[in-house]
Every structure is written in C-alpha cells, then in structure tokens.
Design a protein around this motif. Structure first.
Motif, PDB file in Angstrom:
ATOM      1  N   GLU A 191      72.814  78.827  12.312  1.00  0.00           N
ATOM      2  CA  GLU A 191      74.281  78.907  12.381  1.00  0.00           C
ATOM      3  C   GLU A 191      74.723  79.943  13.419  1.00  0.00           C
ATOM      4  OE1 GLU A 191      77.870  79.237   9.182  1.00  0.00           O
ATOM      5  OE2 GLU A 191      75.981  78.360   8.506  1.00  0.00           O
ATOM      6  N   ILE A 192      74.041  81.083  13.430  1.00  0.00           N
ATOM      7  CA  ILE A 192      74.369  82.128  14.422  1.00  0.00           C
ATOM      8  C   ILE A 192      74.069  81.607  15.834  1.00  0.00           C
ATOM      9  CG2 ILE A 192      73.708  84.426  15.279  1.00  0.00           C
ATOM     10  CD1 ILE A 192      73.209  85.225  12.321  1.00  0.00           C
ATOM     11  N   SER A 193      72.925  80.943  15.996  1.00  0.00           N
ATOM     12  CA  SER A 193      72.505  80.435  17.319  1.00  0.00           C
ATOM     13  C   SER A 193      73.494  79.436  17.896  1.00  0.00           C
ATOM     14  CB  SER A 193      71.141  79.736  17.212  1.00  0.00           C
ATOM     15  OG  SER A 193      70.166  80.627  16.772  1.00  0.00           O
ATOM     16  N   SER A 194      74.158  78.686  17.002  1.00  0.00           N
ATOM     17  CA  SER A 194      75.059  77.623  17.464  1.00  0.00           C
ATOM     18  C   SER A 194      76.331  78.164  18.106  1.00  0.00           C
ATOM     19  CB  SER A 194      75.440  76.718  16.287  1.00  0.00           C
ATOM     20  OG  SER A 194      74.262  76.156  15.741  1.00  0.00           O
ATOM     21  N   VAL A 195      76.647  79.445  17.858  1.00  0.00           N
ATOM     22  CA  VAL A 195      77.922  80.002  18.322  1.00  0.00           C
ATOM     23  C   VAL A 195      77.992  80.088  19.847  1.00  0.00           C
ATOM     24  CG1 VAL A 195      79.419  82.046  18.260  1.00  0.00           C
ATOM     25  CG2 VAL A 195      78.313  81.241  16.169  1.00  0.00           C
ATOM     26  N   SER A 196      76.930  80.599  20.486  1.00  0.00           N
ATOM     27  CA  SER A 196      76.956  80.756  21.951  1.00  0.00           C
ATOM     28  C   SER A 196      75.542  80.936  22.472  1.00  0.00           C
ATOM     29  CB  SER A 196      77.791  81.985  22.328  1.00  0.00           C
ATOM     30  OG  SER A 196      77.073  83.164  21.950  1.00  0.00           O
ATOM     31  N   PRO A 197      75.344  80.744  23.792  1.00  0.00           N
ATOM     32  CA  PRO A 197      74.012  80.980  24.366  1.00  0.00           C
ATOM     33  C   PRO A 197      73.541  82.423  24.140  1.00  0.00           C
ATOM     34  CG  PRO A 197      75.400  79.788  25.926  1.00  0.00           C
ATOM     35  CD  PRO A 197      76.283  80.198  24.789  1.00  0.00           C
ATOM     36  N   LEU A 234      70.536  72.625  15.086  1.00  0.00           N
ATOM     37  CA  LEU A 234      70.487  73.447  16.304  1.00  0.00           C
ATOM     38  C   LEU A 234      70.829  72.611  17.542  1.00  0.00           C
ATOM     39  CD1 LEU A 234      69.863  76.237  17.489  1.00  0.00           C
ATOM     40  CD2 LEU A 234      67.443  75.631  17.544  1.00  0.00           C
ATOM     41  N   ALA A 235      70.462  71.327  17.493  1.00  0.00           N
ATOM     42  CA  ALA A 235      70.701  70.437  18.644  1.00  0.00           C
ATOM     43  C   ALA A 235      72.162  70.013  18.774  1.00  0.00           C
ATOM     44  CB  ALA A 235      69.813  69.195  18.531  1.00  0.00           C
ATOM     45  N   HIS A 236      73.009  70.411  17.828  1.00  0.00           N
ATOM     46  CA  HIS A 236      74.428  70.026  17.911  1.00  0.00           C
ATOM     47  C   HIS A 236      75.152  70.725  19.053  1.00  0.00           C
ATOM     48  CE1 HIS A 236      74.699  68.440  13.503  1.00  0.00           C
ATOM     49  NE2 HIS A 236      74.200  67.564  14.343  1.00  0.00           N
ATOM     50  N   SER A 237      74.659  71.895  19.466  1.00  0.00           N
ATOM     51  CA  SER A 237      75.304  72.579  20.594  1.00  0.00           C
ATOM     52  C   SER A 237      74.512  72.298  21.874  1.00  0.00           C
ATOM     53  CB  SER A 237      75.359  74.090  20.350  1.00  0.00           C
ATOM     54  OG  SER A 237      74.034  74.614  20.318  1.00  0.00           O
ATOM     55  N   GLN A 238      75.213  72.297  22.994  1.00  0.00           N
ATOM     56  CA  GLN A 238      74.535  71.983  24.257  1.00  0.00           C
ATOM     57  C   GLN A 238      73.471  73.028  24.590  1.00  0.00           C
ATOM     58  OE1 GLN A 238      77.094  71.426  27.633  1.00  0.00           O
ATOM     59  NE2 GLN A 238      75.480  70.579  28.883  1.00  0.00           N
ATOM     60  N   HIS A 239      73.801  74.310  24.351  1.00  0.00           N
ATOM     61  CA  HIS A 239      72.807  75.344  24.675  1.00  0.00           C
ATOM     62  C   HIS A 239      71.610  75.254  23.719  1.00  0.00           C
ATOM     63  CE1 HIS A 239      75.639  77.351  21.822  1.00  0.00           C
ATOM     64  NE2 HIS A 239      74.540  77.900  21.327  1.00  0.00           N
ATOM     65  N   GLY A 240      71.881  74.759  22.494  1.00  0.00           N
ATOM     66  CA  GLY A 240      70.789  74.550  21.540  1.00  0.00           C
ATOM     67  C   GLY A 240      69.855  73.456  22.020  1.00  0.00           C
ATOM     68  N   ILE A 282      73.701  60.286  20.886  1.00  0.00           N
ATOM     69  CA  ILE A 282      75.163  60.262  20.893  1.00  0.00           C
ATOM     70  C   ILE A 282      75.725  61.459  21.658  1.00  0.00           C
ATOM     71  CG2 ILE A 282      77.171  60.534  19.342  1.00  0.00           C
ATOM     72  CD1 ILE A 282      75.972  57.677  19.635  1.00  0.00           C
ATOM     73  N   MET A 283      75.053  62.606  21.541  1.00  0.00           N
ATOM     74  CA  MET A 283      75.588  63.815  22.186  1.00  0.00           C
ATOM     75  C   MET A 283      75.269  63.857  23.681  1.00  0.00           C
ATOM     76  SD  MET A 283      75.102  66.706  19.250  1.00  0.00           S
ATOM     77  CE  MET A 283      73.505  66.176  18.697  1.00  0.00           C
ATOM     78  N   ASP A 284      74.147  63.299  24.063  1.00  0.00           N
ATOM     79  CA  ASP A 284      73.775  63.308  25.480  1.00  0.00           C
ATOM     80  C   ASP A 284      74.018  61.935  26.103  1.00  0.00           C
ATOM     81  OD1 ASP A 284      73.260  65.930  25.646  1.00  0.00           O
ATOM     82  OD2 ASP A 284      71.084  65.803  25.548  1.00  0.00           O
ATOM     83  N   SER A 285      73.008  61.074  26.036  1.00  0.00           N
ATOM     84  CA  SER A 285      73.133  59.755  26.637  1.00  0.00           C
ATOM     85  C   SER A 285      72.170  58.799  25.942  1.00  0.00           C
ATOM     86  CB  SER A 285      72.813  59.840  28.132  1.00  0.00           C
ATOM     87  OG  SER A 285      72.248  58.644  28.596  1.00  0.00           O
ATOM     88  N   PRO A 286      72.689  57.738  25.296  1.00  0.00           N
ATOM     89  CA  PRO A 286      71.796  56.786  24.614  1.00  0.00           C
ATOM     90  C   PRO A 286      70.722  56.216  25.542  1.00  0.00           C
ATOM     91  CG  PRO A 286      74.072  56.344  24.035  1.00  0.00           C
ATOM     92  CD  PRO A 286      74.104  57.385  25.113  1.00  0.00           C
ATOM     93  N   GLN A 287      71.149  55.906  26.776  1.00  0.00           N
ATOM     94  CA  GLN A 287      70.182  55.306  27.718  1.00  0.00           C
ATOM     95  C   GLN A 287      69.065  56.290  28.054  1.00  0.00           C
ATOM     96  OE1 GLN A 287      71.943  53.570  31.205  1.00  0.00           O
ATOM     97  NE2 GLN A 287      69.975  53.288  32.221  1.00  0.00           N
TER      98      GLN A 287
END
Length: 504
Positions: A191-197, A234-240, A282-287
């Motif tokens: 949860e802490i990691s998801s806040v920012s890089p 953790l993968a929900h955030s881009q930096h994650g 879904i978050m990045d690219s299905p292809q």
C-alpha cells in the motif's frame, strides 16, 4: 452544559462504582453537537476516564471507550498530540480490542496532521507500539494499525522514520510472528509502495518487497497464492509495474503458468497468475501482454474449456476484461477458431450450468459484444456480429429464453447482452426481424425486481440513443420506446393498477 460535564467528571472520580455516572456523562456528551463539544471539553482533563479503562468490568470499559471516542474526536489532532500521547500509548497495550482501536484511530488522526505528526515522529515508543499492533490476534486492530502507518508514510519524514530508523527492525520482528502477520506487513508495504515511486524506493530498499517476491516461488502453495495477490496489487500503479518488470517478475509468472501443468497443486495459485496478467493487459496493452506472454492467453482459453468451475470462472472474468477494450477484441479475433471454440463454450455455460457460472458467462459475453458509438467501425461491427452468431443457431431466441427464467441475475445478464447489441445497427436489424421481440422490450410486466426494471430501462435507452434506430426499427416502435424512456423505469399504467385492485 460545561458546568454539568465538569461536575459529572468530578463525581465520577469520587464514586467507587461509576457505571451510572459514566452513563449520565455519555448521555450529556451525546446531547451536544461535536462542533460545540470542542470548547466544552478542551479545558477538561480526561485522566479520570482514562484511568477507569484499567478495569476488568467490561461495561465500565465500553462506556469509557464511548465517552473518549466522542470527546477525542472533538479535540484537534495538535491538542491530542500535546496532551494525550502517554494515555493513547497505554491504550495500545490494553487487553480490550476496542480500547486499542480507539487509540489507533486517534493516532491516525495525528499522523495525518502536518503539525501533530512532528510530535508523534519524536515519540519512538508510540510508533513501536503501533507497529506491534499489526501482530495482534484481532484483525480489526491490525487493520487500524496498518491504516495509521500508511498515513504516516505519506510524508518524507514519516518514510524516513519507518524505513531508515530502528523501527524497521521492529517491523521485521513483527513479521516473524507468523505467516498471517507477515502478510499483513506485505499488505502495508504494498500500500505504501503504491503511493509514489519515492515511497516504492523506500520499501524496495528495506528488502521487504524482495522477500515478498521470493515467496512467489516458495514451496508453500497457499503462501504462493497470497503472494500473487500482493504482486497484482503492486502492479496497479505504473511505477509498480516498471519495478516488477525490472525485477523480471512478469517472466517469472509466465514461467509459473507454463510449469503449472506438471504441478498437482497448481489449481490453488493458477487463477491468481491469470488474474495478474488480465489486470496487466487492461492497464498496459492487451496486444503487448498477449504477444509477449503467449502462455497467459493459451492458459485462459484452456481454463475456459476446463471442467473445474474455479478455473472456468476466472477464465470468463479474464475474457470479459480483455474483450471490454477494442484492442482486446482484436487480439482475441486474431486467434481465429480457437476463440470461436471458447465462445461456444461460454454460450453453453450461459444456457446451462451452475447459476454463478451462467451469470459470469452472460457478463463476459456482454462485455465482448459492447462497442461504444465512436468504436463502431465497419470491421468492429462485423466482428461483434460474427461473434454473436457463434453463440447459437438462433442467438436471439437463446438469450431471450434465458431472460424469461425466474432468476433475476440471469434475467438481467441476458438483458445486458441485448443492451450491448442494441446500439449496433446489425443488432437492431435482428431485433426487428425477431417475431415478438419489440413487444417483449416494451412489456413492463416482465422482470418485476428493481434490478430487472433498471436493466430493461438501460436497454431501451441504448436503442433510443442510437442514430440508426428510428430508421431501422420504424417510427412507430421508435416513438413507443421514447415514451417508455420518458415514463421512466418504474412506470405503472393506470389501467394496470385498477385491474390489480379488482383482482384483490
């Protein structure tokens, strides 16, 4: 009122069995709005109430908690930090879980406040006690402790204190209590990691994240399953996601999917692996995800044809998720006959099977068939139309039969499929060509639950808002649909209500 609260506090301190007086104080406090309470109680010392918490009398303790909850919420976080740190720290080691939760809630308020947090950061003991609460048996206490520490970590001084002082050792000691507690700490760190890089950097340097990633390939399959859930979060955030890619985690999970075929316990963690890639797509690219990790897409198709309901359910949800985007639809279409086989299976499941799987099939099919107006190119309309006809020789009848069954969730699931095709010209042509279908849509007597009425209303709205509908459906039907829309989802005609009264 101030006088009466003051005199009640005084009275409480002089009696031996203060239950009645505590009850009177609670009643008096509840009669004052919280906004007015601040001035009333800020000058009072609450030592007597805090001291009465040290009792084996449950009723007394609960009354003190209720009183303190009311009073402390009225006081500013700065006032609390300056006057009640010792009492709140004492509450953290109290045997009653409600006292602990009260203390943790107030500490959470203080660490959120820019001035009060400075006072707390200088109190090593109170922070140590909060961390130790993560190891408490009661989940409600642990959750409140995690929440307070998350709030603390929203500032750089908070991150420094938590990860660059000997508090980190306390965190690691708590992790050693049990598997369950270790996973609570992972939850906190994710949860802490998801806040920012920056916050992710602190967590990565603490080595707790690498320990969590190591659990992905551990011997215990249940621990592995829980680790996958954490990694997915953790993968929900881009930096994650970037961090996980740098650590080679995507490749590791892809290899785990491949290796699952030879593992008799893979059914325990395989759904989690598939969900991970489904979310990633879904978050990045299905292809990109399907091309880079073909094991994922192959496994989803395999699971959709699997006899195990747990596998089928995850496959259906993942296919619905993938097919909800244009890019995902194109990726599935590229697999040709493979996907058509899966689509036929989805149709069979929707028609017969356990109710839960039927509902999930209907939901996935409606996502696969949905196209927003701006997405309705010739190619994509041809694609959704061809998929609809894979469902059955008579797909309109098949879906309508499901919609007439006495289960509200199936009824609504079928209507959602009709709503998906209602905005597409080919769908409208099928509707007008199906005998009795327009009458079925306009008939308000089908589906009497609120959900069913809302789903039918959504279907009517989808038809009316389509630019091609008036021409394809004809002006008479179009005007009837517009009237239905204007009357709203719960309209009952006067004639119907009179005849009902007569029947009674």
């Amino acid at each position: 009122m101030t006088a009466s609260i003051e005199s009640l506090l005084e009275e409480i301190s002089t009696v031996e069995d203060p239950i009645e007086e505590l009850q009177s104080l609670k009643t008096a406090l509840l009669s004052i709005p919280v906004s007015a309470l601040r001035d009333t109680v800020s000058g009072q010392r609450l030592d007597v109430i805090f001291s009465l918490l040290n009792s084996n009398e449950r009723e007394q303790v609960e009354l003190c908690v209720d009183i303190l909850e009311r009073v402390l919420m009225a006081l500013s976080p700065v006032h609390l930090a300056q006057n009640y740190q010792a009492e709140l720290q004492g509450g953290l080691s109290h045997p009653n879980e409600n006292v602990k939760i009260l203390a943790l809630t107030q500490i959470g308020r203080m660490v959120e406040h820019p001035d009060a947090v400075t006072e707390i950061l200088n109190n090593h003991g109170i922070l140590c006690s909060v961390i130790q609460c993560i190891g408490e048996e009661k989940m409600a206490v642990a959750k409140q402790a995690i929440q307070s520490l998350c709030k603390l970590s929203h500032s750089k001084p908070g991150l420094d204190k938590l990860f660059q002082s000997d508090l980190l050792k306390t965190v690691k000691d708590v992790m050693a209590i049990s598997d369950i507690v270790r996973y609570r700490v992972y939850e906190l760190v994710v949860e802490i990691s998801s806040v920012s890089p920056i916050s992710l950097g602190y967590c990565a340097n603490s080595s707790i994240i690498s320990q969590m990633l190591g659990e992905l390939t551990g011997d215990d399959v249940l621990i592995r399953a829980t680790a996958i859930e954490m990694v997915t979060t953790l993968a929900h955030s881009q930096h994650g996601r970037q961090y996980l890619a740098q650590q080679g985690i995507m490749d590791k999970i892809s290899n785990m999917i491949r290796g699952a075929e030879t593992d008799p316990f893979s059914s325990l963690y395989l759904p989690g692996l598939v969900k991970f890639f489904g979310n990633l797509a879904i978050m990045d690219s299905p292809q990109q995800v399907c091309e880079t990790y073909p094991a994922f897409q192959n496994k989803v198709f395999e699971m959709a044809l699997d006899p195990d309901p747990a596998m089928i359910g995850v496959a259906l949800d993942t296919l619905g998720l993938l097919g909800s985007t244009v890019e995902g639809k194109q990726v599935l279409q590229k697999t040709g006959e493979k996907f058509k086989t899966v689509l036929s299976r989805m149709s069979q499941l929707a028609g017969s099977g356990a109710t839960e799987l039927r509902v999930r099939s209907l939901d996935a099919i409606s996502q696969l068939l949905t196209l927003q107006p701006e997405q309705q190119t010739e190619d994509l309309l041809a694609l959704t139309e061809s998929w609809f006809h894979v469902l059955s020789n008579q797909p309109m009848d098949m879906i309508r039969n499901i919609s007439t069954q006495p289960f509200p969730e199936l009824h609504c699931g079928a209507l959602h499929i009709f709503t998906a095709i209602a905005s597409q010209p080919w769908g409208q042509r099928l509707m007008i060509a199906t005998p009795g279908f327009m009458e079925f849509i306009l008939d308000r007597s089908t589906g009497q639950t609120k959900e069913a009425k809302d789903a039918k209303f959504e279907l009517v709205g989808s038809l009316v808002s389509s630019s091609a509908a008036a021409q394809i459906l004809g002006s008479q039907h179009y005007l009837q649909l517009k009237t239905y829309l204007r009357e709203g989802p719960y309209y009952v005609s006067a004639v119907a209500s009179v005849s009902t009264e007569g029947a009674d």
